[in-house]
Design a protein around this motif. Structure first.
Motif, short mmCIF file in Angstrom:
data_model
loop_
_atom_site.label_atom_id
_atom_site.label_comp_id
_atom_site.label_asym_id
_atom_site.label_seq_id
_atom_site.Cartn_x
_atom_site.Cartn_y
_atom_site.Cartn_z
N SER A 61 0.80 -1.23 0.00
CA SER A 61 0.00 0.00 0.00
C SER A 61 0.83 1.27 0.00
O SER A 61 0.32 2.34 -0.33
N VAL A 62 2.10 1.17 0.40
CA VAL A 62 2.92 2.38 0.53
C VAL A 62 3.50 2.76 -0.83
O VAL A 62 4.18 1.95 -1.46
N PRO A 63 3.23 3.99 -1.30
CA PRO A 63 3.82 4.42 -2.58
C PRO A 63 5.34 4.36 -2.53
O PRO A 63 5.95 4.67 -1.50
N ALA A 69 11.88 7.39 0.91
CA ALA A 69 12.31 8.37 1.92
C ALA A 69 12.14 7.82 3.34
O ALA A 69 13.00 8.05 4.21
N ALA A 70 11.07 7.05 3.56
CA ALA A 70 10.76 6.59 4.91
C ALA A 70 11.79 5.62 5.47
O ALA A 70 12.03 5.58 6.69
N ILE A 71 12.41 4.83 4.60
CA ILE A 71 13.34 3.81 5.12
C ILE A 71 14.80 4.20 4.91
O ILE A 71 15.68 3.34 4.92
N ILE A 72 15.06 5.50 4.76
CA ILE A 72 16.44 5.95 4.58
C ILE A 72 17.36 5.46 5.73
O ILE A 72 18.47 4.97 5.47
N VAL A 78 21.98 -0.78 6.02
CA VAL A 78 22.29 -1.95 5.19
C VAL A 78 23.47 -1.71 4.27
O VAL A 78 24.39 -2.54 4.18
N VAL A 79 23.48 -0.57 3.56
CA VAL A 79 24.52 -0.34 2.55
C VAL A 79 25.45 0.83 2.88
O VAL A 79 26.37 1.12 2.13
N GLY A 80 25.21 1.52 4.00
CA GLY A 80 26.12 2.58 4.45
C GLY A 80 25.90 3.93 3.80
O GLY A 80 26.63 4.88 4.08
N THR A 81 24.90 4.05 2.93
CA THR A 81 24.62 5.33 2.27
C THR A 81 23.17 5.35 1.83
O THR A 81 22.52 4.31 1.71
N SER A 82 22.65 6.57 1.61
CA SER A 82 21.28 6.69 1.11
C SER A 82 21.25 7.22 -0.32
O SER A 82 20.19 7.54 -0.84
N LEU A 83 22.43 7.34 -0.93
CA LEU A 83 22.52 7.82 -2.31
C LEU A 83 23.21 6.79 -3.19
O LEU A 83 24.03 6.01 -2.71
N GLY A 84 22.86 6.82 -4.46
CA GLY A 84 23.54 5.93 -5.41
C GLY A 84 22.76 4.67 -5.72
O GLY A 84 21.70 4.40 -5.15
N THR A 85 23.32 3.91 -6.63
CA THR A 85 22.65 2.71 -7.12
C THR A 85 22.40 1.68 -6.02
O THR A 85 21.30 1.13 -5.92
N ASN A 86 23.43 1.42 -5.21
CA ASN A 86 23.26 0.42 -4.15
C ASN A 86 22.15 0.81 -3.17
O ASN A 86 21.43 -0.04 -2.66
N ALA A 87 22.05 2.12 -2.91
CA ALA A 87 21.04 2.58 -1.95
C ALA A 87 19.62 2.39 -2.47
O ALA A 87 18.69 2.20 -1.68
N VAL A 88 19.43 2.45 -3.78
CA VAL A 88 18.08 2.27 -4.33
C VAL A 88 17.66 0.81 -4.33
O VAL A 88 16.47 0.49 -4.27
N VAL A 90 17.88 -1.33 -1.98
CA VAL A 90 17.21 -1.70 -0.71
C VAL A 90 15.71 -1.37 -0.76
O VAL A 90 14.87 -2.26 -0.54
N PRO A 91 15.30 -0.12 -1.05
CA PRO A 91 13.85 0.14 -1.13
C PRO A 91 13.15 -0.61 -2.26
O PRO A 91 11.97 -0.95 -2.14
N LEU A 92 13.87 -0.88 -3.35
CA LEU A 92 13.26 -1.66 -4.43
C LEU A 92 12.87 -3.05 -3.92
O LEU A 92 11.77 -3.55 -4.19
N VAL A 93 13.78 -3.67 -3.18
CA VAL A 93 13.50 -5.00 -2.64
C VAL A 93 12.36 -4.94 -1.62
O VAL A 93 11.41 -5.74 -1.66
N VAL A 94 12.45 -3.95 -0.71
CA VAL A 94 11.40 -3.83 0.33
C VAL A 94 10.04 -3.58 -0.31
O VAL A 94 9.02 -4.12 0.14
N ALA A 95 10.00 -2.78 -1.37
CA ALA A 95 8.71 -2.43 -1.99
C ALA A 95 8.10 -3.60 -2.76
O ALA A 95 6.87 -3.75 -2.77
N LEU A 96 8.95 -4.41 -3.40
CA LEU A 96 8.40 -5.40 -4.33
C LEU A 96 8.38 -6.84 -3.82
O LEU A 96 7.79 -7.70 -4.47
#
Length: 213
Positions: A61-63, A69-72, A78-88, A90-96
């Protein structure tokens, strides 16, 4: 223009393929648990089924842009940063993962009940029935569902580019939108369409092949 597009395409493919691998690894057992613990499953457990369904329902349900932004803090953990390819990734996995878990559950429901009953009548344990009957019979549907998920990952990864996630999405925003470069915008859109169509074609071929085993 290619020197700009190629690294961005590589980042997008990295995000999509690594995320999809984790989504399959985590979503498949979650979907199996949802099916097995459901009222008509191999081991009905109302409390477990209700809890998992609630968690999966909330996750779906969460956009994505809000989740990003919520799981920064979790992403940084998990990956030590909130920017860059590796950082995205994590939310991709959590979302899908919740999305694919529902796909797995729905696909397992379509396996004829007679096959499950025959396996149980032949003395197969619940684990054996899942591993040797349910999952093999549902394999074409699972691959088809994973293809749909993979295409969704491509779309979400482009969204991640809008907040510094890299890839074709970030290139389109930085050059196509902020610098009004229509050529770069058009090229990124064409590349994304080609990537999606290529994944869809490969997925359809795999499903066709598995359906005619």
């Amino acid at each position: 223009m290619w020197p700009l597009l190629w690294p961005a395409l590589q980042d997008t493919l990295k995000m999509v393929l690594i995320s999809t691998a984790f989504i399959a690894l985590l979503g498949t057992p979650l979907g199996v648990l949802l099916h097995v613990s459901s009222p008509r499953g191999l081991k009905p457990l109302r409390s477990v089924s209700g809890l998992l369904s609630t968690v999966v329902g909330i996750g779906r349900s969460v956009p994505f842009i809000v989740l990003l932004a919520a799981i920064i803090p979790f992403t940084r953990l998990v990956v030590g940063t909130s920017l860059g390819t590796n950082a995205v990734i994590v939310p991709l996995v959590v979302a899908l993962v919740p999305f694919y878990a529902r796909v797995v559950q729905q696909t397992l429901r379509e396996v004829p009940g007679e096959l499950v009953e025959m396996a149980r009548a032949a003395g197969g344990s619940r684990t054996q029935t899942v591993l040797k009957v349910l999952l093999p019979e549902a394999l074409p549907g699972l691959v088809g569902g994973l293809t749909i998920t993979l295409v969704a990952v491509v779309g979400f990864s482009a969204m991640g580019g809008a907040v510094g996630g890299g890839g074709l999405g970030e290139l389109a925003i930085d050059y196509g939108y902020n610098r009004f470069d229509g050529n770069v915008m058009l090229a990124t859109v064409v590349l994304l369409v080609v990537v999606v169509q290529l994944f869809q074609l490969l997925g359809d071929l795999a499903v066709r092949r598995l359906s005619h085993r």
